[in-house]
Scaffold this motif. Structure first.
Motif, PDB file in Angstrom:
ATOM      1  N   GLU A   1       0.833  -1.193   0.000  1.00  0.00           N
ATOM      2  CA  GLU A   1       0.000   0.000   0.000  1.00  0.00           C
ATOM      3  C   GLU A   1       0.874   1.251   0.000  1.00  0.00           C
ATOM      4  OE1 GLU A   1      -0.540   0.343   4.844  1.00  0.00           O
ATOM      5  OE2 GLU A   1      -2.185  -0.452   3.628  1.00  0.00           O
TER       6      GLU A   1
ATOM      7  N   PHE B   1      -6.576  -7.528   3.780  1.00  0.00           N
ATOM      8  CA  PHE B   1      -7.174  -7.263   2.465  1.00  0.00           C
ATOM      9  C   PHE B   1      -6.284  -7.762   1.337  1.00  0.00           C
ATOM     10  CE2 PHE B   1      -4.450  -3.618   2.888  1.00  0.00           C
ATOM     11  CZ  PHE B   1      -4.713  -3.104   4.145  1.00  0.00           C
TER      12      PHE B   1
ATOM     13  N   SER C   1     -11.180  -6.488  -3.365  1.00  0.00           N
ATOM     14  CA  SER C   1     -11.845  -6.730  -4.647  1.00  0.00           C
ATOM     15  C   SER C   1     -11.056  -6.151  -5.809  1.00  0.00           C
ATOM     16  CB  SER C   1     -13.255  -6.134  -4.612  1.00  0.00           C
ATOM     17  OG  SER C   1     -13.200  -4.746  -4.311  1.00  0.00           O
ATOM     18  N   SER C   2     -10.454  -4.955  -5.616  1.00  0.00           N
ATOM     19  CA  SER C   2      -9.654  -4.353  -6.695  1.00  0.00           C
ATOM     20  C   SER C   2      -8.433  -5.201  -7.001  1.00  0.00           C
ATOM     21  CB  SER C   2      -9.245  -2.934  -6.299  1.00  0.00           C
ATOM     22  OG  SER C   2     -10.369  -2.131  -6.046  1.00  0.00           O
TER      23      SER C   2
ATOM     24  N   HIS D   1      -6.568   7.868   3.177  1.00  0.00           N
ATOM     25  CA  HIS D   1      -6.800   7.220   1.881  1.00  0.00           C
ATOM     26  C   HIS D   1      -5.513   6.573   1.406  1.00  0.00           C
ATOM     27  CE1 HIS D   1      -7.627   6.836  -2.472  1.00  0.00           C
ATOM     28  NE2 HIS D   1      -8.866   6.665  -2.059  1.00  0.00           N
TER      29      HIS D   1
ATOM     30  N   ASP E   1      -7.150   2.280  -4.802  1.00  0.00           N
ATOM     31  CA  ASP E   1      -7.550   1.938  -3.435  1.00  0.00           C
ATOM     32  C   ASP E   1      -6.797   0.685  -3.016  1.00  0.00           C
ATOM     33  OD1 ASP E   1      -8.895  -0.368  -4.518  1.00  0.00           O
ATOM     34  OD2 ASP E   1     -10.583   0.923  -5.023  1.00  0.00           O
ATOM     35  N   ARG E   2      -7.058   0.241  -1.804  1.00  0.00           N
ATOM     36  CA  ARG E   2      -6.413  -0.989  -1.320  1.00  0.00           C
ATOM     37  C   ARG E   2      -7.464  -2.028  -0.942  1.00  0.00           C
ATOM     38  NH1 ARG E   2      -4.080   0.590   4.714  1.00  0.00           N
ATOM     39  NH2 ARG E   2      -5.993   1.508   5.544  1.00  0.00           N
ATOM     40  N   GLU E   3      -8.535  -2.061  -1.676  1.00  0.00           N
ATOM     41  CA  GLU E   3      -9.588  -3.025  -1.422  1.00  0.00           C
ATOM     42  C   GLU E   3      -9.204  -4.397  -1.960  1.00  0.00           C
ATOM     43  OE1 GLU E   3     -12.161  -2.382   0.389  1.00  0.00           O
ATOM     44  OE2 GLU E   3     -11.648  -0.254   0.627  1.00  0.00           O
TER      45      GLU E   3
END
Length: 638
Positions: free
Chosen positions: A107, A160, A138-139, A115, A134-136
């Motif tokens: 990250e 995550f 799902s991404s 953020h 982002d750091r999701e």
């Protein structure tokens, strides 16, 4: 004819004059009625610069971003605005990166604590592959799913990233970073030592069995003062202040009589006794480099050796790096003090360093002190064994021993290690791979620091698209050279947000020039007229003063004697011919700005900059001043 700007030669601007053919389309329904032939490698449609100049400006923009890139380009003879430099960078095509075999993920902060985004690096070529906004999980899973050839994913132990790697690349081997594992073990060891801090007192010699020293005077008992002269002065001032308070004087009156500040009077009045004012350098028990050698000095003192120079010579081979004066002061205190000075136990953060270090790197006295602590506390002895066993497993890449290590940790009364073991057990496969395979996230951490440097160059105002282009396309060698610079803005840039005193040499005026470029030709006059009128009619602070100066410079450029506007930050598109009434409006607006001493004129840091700015306003007003009416000297009868 086409006129194309080219890279400068010997510091001079170069313009190529080309004669090209123009073709017309005979099809009346074709939307393009005419077009001009292009020269491969030299020109492209609707562009007024050569491909060579375009690539040079793009390289400057990748290395330095907009502002610094425009300034360097102007020095090199390729004057362009910062918006043009950034526009060329944004127009670069996406890099074609083959699917990596080993990818590292971590990250980075776009706004620390609020953020974060995700950076992905090819661990084999050590080059960044992509940035995610982002750091999701799902991404990351979607990104990995589009690249089925990935075999290894290096990551830290964040939840995550683990979930994203599992969902997006189930066929890949996940590798936990070894540095993060060792760091987590160090934090657990520090908590364990803090829990058993009472065991550290074994390093302090027991003085209670020795003969009691003569009782000190009553007024000095428990005194924390190192200097009696300082203590007596504070006691006298404390007594004087309290005597005046009892006499009915106010604190303000006491400050005037004794010539003390309100803060000093308050501290003396609030202290019930002088010892409550004990501060800083007068404290006896401050830590020093001699602390870990005081037990040795105490033992030698008890053996009868009281020579300070001899004792200093004895502790230097043991690792002491302090001065002789510190040893002499400690022994002088033992001679003169009514109560002998004693050593302090080591801080809870010192012992974990001994435990986590290689035994051969410790000094002889550190080894002896660690041995004494471990002999007195079985829990810390077990902790040391687990830490060194994990270190051997990590350095020798023996990840298959991790299950046995976890079982051994659970058998001892070490709650901090139990918490660490539970977290490792949830991510056991990745940790075993991290302790076995040669891959790690070190290269990713390096690129995270590089992203921080690029963000600072863009003054934290870059959007994600521009930041992504610079991270993926900026040459690594250029970024390394820039990392050696301070990156500190000039004082004038901090104060006014500019780099020079010119009409367009500031952020606000450059944005006004960009607005003029984006506006339709017939609307540009209205923009300039509106800025000038609002500045003339404004009351109080002039919010559009910088735009008004830039607008007046554009009007003056079309007057006799006016100078053309510098294209480094001014508008790139030509301005329409302005009506004559704008000349008087511009002059009146400049007069309004020059008369406002509390506004724009007060923002300059140095007098030289202020004088240069006033000289520019004066020269603009001299050009804008309406010509005097002509007077007929003779009347000629027609």
């Amino acid at each position: 004819m086409r006129f194309l700007a080219d890279v400068p030669s010997a510091g001079r601007s170069v313009v190529l004059q080309l004669r090209v053919r123009r073709f017309r389309c005979g099809n009346t329904k074709c939307p393009r009625q005419t077009f001009v032939e292009q020269i491969s490698g030299l020109t492209r449609g609707h562009v007024q610069r050569t491909e060579r100049l375009r690539s040079t400006l793009t390289a400057v923009g990748l290395a330095l971003a907009g502002r610094a890139g425009a300034r360097l380009a102007a020095v090199l003879g390729m004057s362009n605005s910062r918006s043009t430099v950034l526009r060329l960078v944004k127009a670069l095509p996406e890099p074609e990166v083959p699917t990596p075999r080993v990818v590292g993920v971590d990250e980075y902060a776009t706004r620390k604590g609020r953020h974060y985004g995700t950076v992905l690096v090819d661990a084999e070529t050590r080059r960044p592959i992509d940035l995610l906004p982002d750091r999701e999980a799902s991404s990351l899973a979607a990104w990995l799913a589009r690249r089925p050839g990935i075999e290894v994913v290096c990551r830290d132990r964040s939840l995550f990233f683990a979930e994203g790697a599992t969902a997006g690349a189930p066929q890949a081997t996940q590798v936990a970073d070894r540095w993060h594992l060792w760091h987590s073990l160090g934090e657990a060891a520090e908590r364990a030592v803090a829990r058993h801090r009472q065991s550290l007192r074994v390093l302090v010699p027991d003085r209670e069995a020795k003969a009691e020293p003569p009782a000190p005077p009553e007024e000095k008992a428990g005194s924390p003062w190192r200097s009696e002269r300082f203590a007596n002065r504070v006691r006298a001032r404390h007594a004087t202040v309290h005597a005046l308070l009892e006499a009915g004087h106010s604190r303000r009156s006491i400050g005037r009589q004794l010539r003390m500040t309100h803060r000093t009077v308050k501290s003396l009045a609030d202290a019930a006794k002088p010892e409550d004012l004990f501060r800083g350098q007068w404290q006896h028990n401050r830590t020093s480099v001699l602390d870990e050698y005081k037990p040795y000095l105490d033992e030698r003192w008890d053996e009868g050796c009281t020579n300070a120079w001899k004792l200093w010579e004895e502790i230097v081979p043991l690792g002491y790096r302090g001065s002789y004066g510190r040893v002499s002061a400690y022994l002088r205190e033992k001679r003169t003090s009514p109560r002998p000075a004693t050593a302090q136990p080591p801080a809870p953060r010192v012992v974990p360093r001994w435990i986590l270090s290689r035994p051969e790197t410790l000094t002889e006295i550190e080894q002896l002190r660690l041995k004494a602590v471990l002999a007195n506390c079985p829990e810390l002895d077990a902790l040391t064994g687990h830490v060194r066993s994990f270190a051997h497993m990590l350095t020798e890449r023996q990840g298959e021993r991790l299950p046995q290590w976890l079982d051994a940790v659970r058998q001892d009364d070490l709650p901090s290690l139990h918490t660490l073991a539970a977290g490792i057990d949830r991510d056991r496969d990745a940790v075993i791979a991290g302790l076995t395979l040669p891959w790690n996230s070190g290269v990713v951490e390096g690129h995270v620091n590089r992203i921080k440097m690029l963000k600072r160059q863009l003054f934290d105002r870059a959007g994600f698209d521009l930041l992504r282009k610079r991270v993926l396309l900026a040459p690594w060698s250029c970024c390394q050279s820039l990392m050696r610079g301070s990156g500190r803005p000039h004082a004038r840039e901090i104060s006014m947000g500019i780099w020079d005193a010119g009409p367009f040499d500031n952020d606000t005026a450059a944005d006004f020039a960009n607005a003029l470029d984006d506006a339709e030709p017939e609307a540009r006059e209205a923009l300039i007229r509106g800025v000038l009128i609002r500045t003339i009619d404004a009351t109080g602070y002039l919010t559009e003063a910088k735009e008004a100066v830039a607008a007046a410079a554009l009007v003056a450029a079309q007057c006799p004697g006016g100078e053309p506007v510098d294209m480094s930050y001014g508008p790139e598109t030509p301005m329409p011919v302005f009506p004559s009434d704008l000349r008087a409006l511009a002059d009146e607006a400049l007069a309004r700005i020059a008369s406002d001493e509390d506004g724009l004129a007060s923002n300059w840091v140095t007098p030289e900059d202020w004088k240069q700015w006033r000289a520019i306003l004066t020269s603009l007003r001299a050009v804008l001043a309406p010509p005097p009416a002509s007077i007929a000297l003779f009347y000629v009868q027609p």
